[in-house]
Design an enzyme around this catalytic site. Structure first.
Site, PDB file in Angstrom:
ATOM      1  CB  SER A 142      -0.843  -0.146   1.264  1.00 46.66           C
ATOM      2  OG  SER A 142      -1.580   1.386   1.371  1.00 46.66           O
ATOM      3  CE1 TYR A 155      -4.502  -2.456   5.286  1.00 47.13           C
ATOM      4  CE2 TYR A 155      -3.415  -0.273   4.737  1.00 47.13           C
ATOM      5  CZ  TYR A 155      -4.161  -1.309   4.389  1.00 47.13           C
ATOM      6  OH  TYR A 155      -4.208  -1.639   2.955  1.00 47.13           O
TER       7      TYR A 155
END
Length: 246
Positions: A142, A155
């Site tokens: 990401s 995350y």
């Protein structure tokens, strides 16, 4: 895309979002796609859709937090098609929260899916790829695996870990002609925000969706990486909407 045609691709997180879009794009370019996710009905519908378009797909219900199930997935793919050319570790979850909320169950879940799931996938396919001395492992990280913001601590930690794991894998397996790719998406239309329990954070993520890319944008980046000649490894791709600032 001649270097995609006929390749056997194992794809986790295939039931929605980037996974679903990638399955369709790869199948449309001749890949034999092994679909994996927990939601059987969605996998069945996706396989049916690919079949109707003239593509080749099979599916196996798989929970990536179980190394036994991921091993069974790899065995199923190899037994069905005789080889595994590509693994795409795409399964991921994003229940964002602030650290002071101490949402331990959500932290554990992200670590289990986003980090351990990637490791289990790598461990499951490497024996098959090392025997053939060829293969390609694509791990979805990401943009937040490059930068950190408030509420993204766990995350981002998992996505930084995906990048570290993939780089070590690249160094370890280069001699075996096993390619590695890190795909780092920015804002993309997916279901990731659906399980965020903090209403303030969820609202902010939903606002950001106004500029989000369609999942197909990431699917085409994955297609590009796979389609390169076998002596060319596209090791890292970051894909953002043009007007995304971070």
């Amino acid at each position: 895309m001649l270097n995609v045609d006929g390749k056997v691709v194992v794809l986790t997180g295939a039931s929605s979002g980037i996974g679903e879009a990638t399955a369709k794009v790869l199948a449309n370019n001749g890949a034999k796609v092994v679909l994996a996710a927990r939601r059987e009905e969605r996998l069945r519908d996706l396989k049916s859709n690919i079949d109707k378009q003239g593509g080749t797909a099979v599916f196996k219900v798989t929970d990536v937090t179980s190394h036994e199930e991921v091993d069974e997935l790899a065995s199923f793919a190899n037994d069905t098609f005789g080889q595994i050319d590509v693994l795409i570790n795409n399964a991921g979850i994003m229940p964002l929260s602030f650290l002071h909320e101490k949402k331990i169950a959500e932290w554990d879940q992200m670590i289990d899916v986003n980090m351990k799931g990637v490791l289990y996938g790598i461990g499951a396919v490497l024996p098959y790829m090392r025997i053939r001395k060829q293969g390609h492992i694509i791990n979805v990280s990401s943009v937040t695996g490059h930068i950190v913001n408030k509420s993204w601590a766990v995350y981002s930690g998992t996505k930084f870990a995906v990048r570290a794991i993939t780089e070590a894998l690249r160094q370890e397996e280069a001699k075996n002609n096993i390619r590695t790719t890190i795909i780092s998406p920015g804002a993309v239309v997916t279901e990731l925000a659906n399980i965020i329990t903090n209403k303030e954070i969820k609202k902010g993520i939903e606002e950001s969706m106004k500029i989000s890319l369609p999942a197909e944008a990431i699917a085409h980046s994955i297609l590009y990486a796979i389609s390169q000649p076998d002596n060319t490894a596209v090791n890292e791709i970051i894909v953002r909407p043009t007007n995304q600032e971070i």
